[in-house]
Design an enzyme around this catalytic site. Structure first.
Site, PDB file in Angstrom:
ATOM      1  N   VAL A  74       0.931  -1.343   0.215  1.00  0.00           N
ATOM      2  CA  VAL A  74       0.310   0.037   0.058  1.00  0.00           C
ATOM      3  C   VAL A  74       0.886   1.218  -0.310  1.00  0.00           C
ATOM      4  O   VAL A  74       0.660   2.626  -0.491  1.00  0.00           O
ATOM      5  CB  VAL A  74      -1.023  -0.266   1.360  1.00  0.00           C
ATOM      6  N   THR A  76      -2.208  -4.736   9.624  1.00  0.00           N
ATOM      7  CA  THR A  76      -2.981  -4.090  10.566  1.00  0.00           C
ATOM      8  C   THR A  76      -3.158  -6.016  10.611  1.00  0.00           C
ATOM      9  O   THR A  76      -4.528  -7.040  10.072  1.00  0.00           O
ATOM     10  CB  THR A  76      -3.786  -3.927  10.474  1.00  0.00           C
ATOM     11  N   ARG A 123       0.574 -14.981   1.840  1.00  0.00           N
ATOM     12  CA  ARG A 123      -0.021 -14.519   2.727  1.00  0.00           C
ATOM     13  C   ARG A 123      -1.243 -15.053   2.939  1.00  0.00           C
ATOM     14  O   ARG A 123      -2.107 -14.504   2.447  1.00  0.00           O
ATOM     15  CB  ARG A 123       0.128 -12.765   3.631  1.00  0.00           C
ATOM     16  N   ASP A 149       9.573   3.440   6.300  1.00  0.00           N
ATOM     17  CA  ASP A 149      10.175   1.641   6.976  1.00  0.00           C
ATOM     18  C   ASP A 149      10.668   1.678   7.792  1.00  0.00           C
ATOM     19  O   ASP A 149      12.434   1.662   7.216  1.00  0.00           O
ATOM     20  CB  ASP A 149       9.955   0.882   5.582  1.00  0.00           C
ATOM     21  N   CYS A 194      -5.763  -8.864   3.633  1.00  0.00           N
ATOM     22  CA  CYS A 194      -7.663  -8.356   3.306  1.00  0.00           C
ATOM     23  C   CYS A 194      -8.580  -9.327   4.245  1.00  0.00           C
ATOM     24  O   CYS A 194      -8.945  -8.988   4.877  1.00  0.00           O
ATOM     25  CB  CYS A 194      -7.000  -7.898   2.603  1.00  0.00           C
TER      26      CYS A 194
HETATM   27  N1  LIG Z   1      -2.439  -5.542   0.426  1.00  0.00           N
HETATM   28  C1  LIG Z   1      -3.233  -5.043   0.015  1.00  0.00           C
HETATM   29  O1  LIG Z   1      -3.915  -5.464  -1.316  1.00  0.00           O
HETATM   30  C2  LIG Z   1      -4.026  -3.876   0.260  1.00  0.00           C
HETATM   31  C3  LIG Z   1      -5.184  -2.645   0.144  1.00  0.00           C
HETATM   32  C4  LIG Z   1      -5.671  -2.541   0.880  1.00  0.00           C
HETATM   33  C5  LIG Z   1      -5.789  -1.812   1.807  1.00  0.00           C
HETATM   34  N2  LIG Z   1      -4.385  -2.665   2.567  1.00  0.00           N
HETATM   35  C6  LIG Z   1      -3.917  -2.059   3.799  1.00  0.00           C
HETATM   36  O2  LIG Z   1      -2.655  -1.566   4.013  1.00  0.00           O
HETATM   37  C7  LIG Z   1      -2.404  -1.867   5.365  1.00  0.00           C
HETATM   38  C8  LIG Z   1      -0.572  -1.514   4.544  1.00  0.00           C
HETATM   39  O3  LIG Z   1      -1.038  -3.281   4.167  1.00  0.00           O
HETATM   40  P1  LIG Z   1       0.476  -3.639   2.979  1.00  0.00           P
HETATM   41  O4  LIG Z   1      -0.499  -4.651   1.885  1.00  0.00           O
HETATM   42  O5  LIG Z   1       0.900  -2.487   2.287  1.00  0.00           O
HETATM   43  O6  LIG Z   1       1.777  -4.850   4.379  1.00  0.00           O
HETATM   44  P2  LIG Z   1       2.954  -4.387   3.669  1.00  0.00           P
HETATM   45  O7  LIG Z   1       2.786  -5.637   4.896  1.00  0.00           O
HETATM   46  O8  LIG Z   1       3.321  -5.291   2.786  1.00  0.00           O
HETATM   47  O9  LIG Z   1       3.552  -3.036   4.202  1.00  0.00           O
HETATM   48  C9  LIG Z   1       3.812  -2.992   5.448  1.00  0.00           C
HETATM   49  C10 LIG Z   1       4.587  -2.271   5.693  1.00  0.00           C
HETATM   50  O10 LIG Z   1       4.986  -1.017   7.162  1.00  0.00           O
HETATM   51  C11 LIG Z   1       6.253  -1.334   7.444  1.00  0.00           C
HETATM   52  N3  LIG Z   1       5.862  -1.304   8.990  1.00  0.00           N
HETATM   53  C12 LIG Z   1       5.333  -1.926   9.414  1.00  0.00           C
HETATM   54  N4  LIG Z   1       5.297  -0.859  10.966  1.00  0.00           N
HETATM   55  C13 LIG Z   1       6.335  -0.240  10.585  1.00  0.00           C
HETATM   56  C14 LIG Z   1       6.377   0.987  11.562  1.00  0.00           C
HETATM   57  N5  LIG Z   1       5.679   1.308  12.861  1.00  0.00           N
HETATM   58  N6  LIG Z   1       7.229   1.983  10.921  1.00  0.00           N
HETATM   59  C15 LIG Z   1       6.914   1.843   9.867  1.00  0.00           C
HETATM   60  N7  LIG Z   1       7.092   0.856   8.925  1.00  0.00           N
HETATM   61  C16 LIG Z   1       6.039   0.528   9.661  1.00  0.00           C
HETATM   62  C17 LIG Z   1       6.788  -2.907   7.210  1.00  0.00           C
HETATM   63  O11 LIG Z   1       7.730  -2.776   7.361  1.00  0.00           O
HETATM   64  C18 LIG Z   1       6.202  -3.505   5.900  1.00  0.00           C
HETATM   65  O12 LIG Z   1       7.277  -2.950   4.975  1.00  0.00           O
HETATM   66  C19 LIG Z   1      -3.036  -2.994   6.240  1.00  0.00           C
HETATM   67  O13 LIG Z   1      -3.978  -2.501   6.829  1.00  0.00           O
HETATM   68  C20 LIG Z   1      -3.432  -3.928   5.160  1.00  0.00           C
HETATM   69  O14 LIG Z   1      -4.859  -4.081   5.678  1.00  0.00           O
HETATM   70  C21 LIG Z   1      -4.315  -3.772   1.842  1.00  0.00           C
END
Ligand SMILES: NC(=O)c1ccc[n+]([C@@H]2O[C@H](COP(=O)([O-])OP(=O)(O)OC[C@H]3O[C@@H](n4cnc5c(N)ncnc54)[C@H](O)[C@@H]3O)[C@@H](O)[C@H]2O)c1
Length: 384
Positions: A11, A67, A306, A30, A238
């Protein structure tokens, strides 16, 4: 304007890229240095870093951290909380903090705000949940309407100004809780409908009626029906997870969430149903049989593993003493095994869990005595 995106995953990184292209000065932050290193090579326009010191003086901070569920299967807000503690050091008077991470209603007001600005008067807060579907060719960050709910009118309009430069349309709602709930409604809608078609498939199986033909027949109705197709289950960050955030919040508030809980169970149990069907197709138990799982990722054309139901299927098959191997071009090595070459290996059974575009269908068909396609897309083989 300088903005920071906290979390550079599925995201956060595309958002940071788009914001940089749109002319913002962008810090992509990150905590995982491997993530930063892997992205750095192909992104000159934004500053990728794990140095939180660079987070000073940003006008907007966007939270895009995971999350997930914890080991007890309950919402794990630890990443959101950690990111909020970081922002507590950098957000100042007038800064706007936007949460894009998916979570239950009340997360912005009850979890993020008290950490970043306990007085609730300095910093502006808004919720704008990301709705991205990675690799979707038609719908992307730009043309998917952004739902925005600020804690105050000022927060909503500042967030609106920001997203209006990135997205074609924004939809303003009256509170962060509405925005947070809308995101959960979208994904719970999918979870429940997928569970329904998966259960319907099991009913049709017992009645010996071809489910796909039934679905196609129902789908000729031009109103009041939306087509869902059965599969091995749900995966990713998700669909298996967000509904649990909603159910937990509902139950804490004394509301029932039984439909959501049941949907979760039905989808989680699909690999067992698939395995039992495979045993019937094969006409014998699986002990000693060579079984190939085709497609490990939870969906086509991405590497994301995942919560992939393919892995649950693997564990079930392993417990029957089947000789399990896999084919998935996105994963040359997995669990210490190599991706098998379909052109030179023979199996008793191949179960297609996820179909990537590069899957060679004729090789698949000649490699296996029985091909069981859970995606319902390969002609001439067994379908769910
Ligand atoms: N992947 C999807 O398709 C999607 C779509 C819509 C919403 N979301 C939501 O978006 C959010 C992020 O999902 P994602 O898929 O991008 O996750 P992800 O795991 O791909 O990326 C999250 C990143 O955040 C970093 N991180 C963790 N804690 C941190 C902190 N305290 N400070 C800085 N960086 C930190 C991690 O190292 C990781 O690289 C989630 O809530 C998810 O549910 C995801």
């Amino acid at each position: 304007m300088k903005i920071a995106v906290i979390g550079q995953g599925y995201v956060g990184f595309p958002l940071a890229q788009l914001a940089a292209k749109s002319g913002f000065e962008v810090i992509g932050y990150d905590t995982n240095s491997n993530v930063i290193e892997s992205l750095e090579s192909f992104e000159p326009k934004l500053k990728l870093t794990n140095n939180e010191g660079l987070l000073t003086d940003c006008q907007i901070y966007v939270i895009a951290v995971p999350t997930p569920l914890d080991t007890k299967g309950e919402p794990d807000l630890s990443y959101v909380i950690e990111a909020s503690w970081t922002l507590a050091k950098y957000a100042v008077n007038g800064s706007l903090v936007i949460n894009e991470s998916t979570s239950y209603p009340g997360t912005l007001r009850e979890v993020i705000l008290p950490i970043i600005d306990p007085s609730g008067v300095k910093v502006l807060f808004a919720s704008a949940p990301e709705r991205i579907d990675p690799l979707n060719k038609n719908w992307n960050l730009k043309n998917t309407t952004r739902v925005i709910g600020g804690l105050t009118q000022e927060a909503t309009s500042k967030a609106e100004q920001f997203y209006a430069t990135l997205c074609e349309q924004v939809h303003l709602v009256s509170s962060p809780e509405v925005a947070e709930s809308a995101k959960l409604l979208e994904n719970t809608f999918r979870q429940v409908n997928i569970a329904f078609i998966n259960q319907f498939t099991q009913i049709m199986d017992k009645l010996n009626i071809p489910v796909h033909e039934v679905i196609e027949a129902a789908n000729t109705k031009p109103f009041g029906f939306m087509k869902f197709t059965p599969g091995l289950g749900v995966g990713g960050h998700c669909i298996p997870i967000d509904p649990i955030y909603l159910a937990e919040k509902a139950e804490l508030a004394g509301a029932q969430a039984s439909l959501i809980r049941t949907a979760d169970q039905i989808n989680t149990q699909m690999p067992k149903f698939v395995m039992d069907r495979a045993i019937r197709l094969l006409g014998s138990d699986l002990s000693g049989k060579k079984v190939c799982i085709v497609g490990l990722s939870y969906k086509s054309n991405i590497a994301d593993l995942r919560s992939s139901p393919s892995l649950a299927l693997w564990d079930l098959l392993g417990a029957t003493n089947a000789q399990v191997s896999y084919h998935d071009s996105f994963h040359p090595i997995f669990r210490g095994m190599k991706c098998v070459d379909l052109s030179s290996t023979q199996f008793d059974l191949a179960i297609v869990a996820t179909r990537h575009s590069d899957l060679n269908i004729s090789q698949l068909i000649s490699s296996s005595q029985v091909v069981f396609d859970c995606t319902g897309t390969i002609a001439g083989v067994h379908w769910l």
